[in-house]
Design a protein around this motif. Structure first.
Motif, short mmCIF file in Angstrom:
data_model
loop_
_atom_site.label_atom_id
_atom_site.label_comp_id
_atom_site.label_asym_id
_atom_site.label_seq_id
_atom_site.Cartn_x
_atom_site.Cartn_y
_atom_site.Cartn_z
N SER A 10 7.06 -3.00 -3.10
CA SER A 10 8.14 -3.99 -3.79
C SER A 10 7.65 -5.27 -3.91
N ARG A 11 6.39 -5.61 -3.36
CA ARG A 11 5.69 -6.98 -3.55
C ARG A 11 6.56 -8.19 -3.10
N ILE A 12 7.28 -7.84 -2.11
CA ILE A 12 7.73 -8.95 -0.94
C ILE A 12 6.67 -9.31 -0.50
N ILE A 13 5.81 -8.67 0.14
CA ILE A 13 4.63 -9.25 0.78
C ILE A 13 3.43 -8.77 0.18
N LYS A 14 2.32 -9.44 -0.13
CA LYS A 14 1.27 -9.35 -1.15
C LYS A 14 0.42 -8.03 -0.58
N ARG A 15 0.16 -8.00 0.72
CA ARG A 15 -0.71 -7.12 1.24
C ARG A 15 -0.09 -6.22 2.47
N ARG A 16 -0.57 -4.89 2.39
CA ARG A 16 0.00 -4.24 3.61
C ARG A 16 -0.09 -4.56 4.87
N THR A 17 -1.63 -5.04 5.23
CA THR A 17 -1.77 -5.55 6.52
C THR A 17 -1.07 -6.77 6.63
N VAL A 18 -0.61 -7.75 5.90
CA VAL A 18 -0.03 -8.93 6.19
C VAL A 18 1.58 -8.62 6.71
N ALA A 19 1.94 -7.52 5.97
CA ALA A 19 3.22 -6.86 6.24
C ALA A 19 3.15 -6.14 7.78
N ASN A 20 2.23 -5.59 8.08
CA ASN A 20 2.09 -4.94 9.43
C ASN A 20 2.07 -6.15 10.46
N GLU A 21 1.04 -7.04 10.17
CA GLU A 21 1.26 -7.95 11.01
C GLU A 21 2.76 -8.71 11.33
#
Length: 80
Positions: A10-21
């Motif tokens: 959904s592009r709320i957060i740019k990268r999945r790893t950042v979302a994971n953190e």
């Protein structure tokens, strides 16, 4: 769909790893409860994400596996 993938698609957060953190740090709250990256997102969930001093609050509208950049904002409704 996992919440870390939803935030990336959904592009709320740019990268999945950042979302994971962000999930691991307890900065992602769904329906009033902190969640892990493996949380299964459902339609009408309310997601709150804390970006430093700023908080973003959105409601999930649909769960597409892939979307174009122009259509990403149709996946959620901004409640902030």
């Amino acid at each position: 769909m996992r919440i870390d993938k939803y935030l990336k698609v959904s592009r709320i957060i740019k990268r999945r790893t950042v979302a994971n953190e962000a999930c691991d740090a307890g900065r992602v709250i769904v329906n009033g409860k902190p969640v892990k990256a493996s949380y299964d997102v459902k339609i009408n969930d309310v997601i709150e994400i804390q970006f430093g001093q700023r908080t973003v609050k959105v409601q999930v509208l649909n769960l597409n596996e892939t979307v174009k950049k122009e259509e990403a904002t149709e996946m959620y409704k901004d409640l902030t």
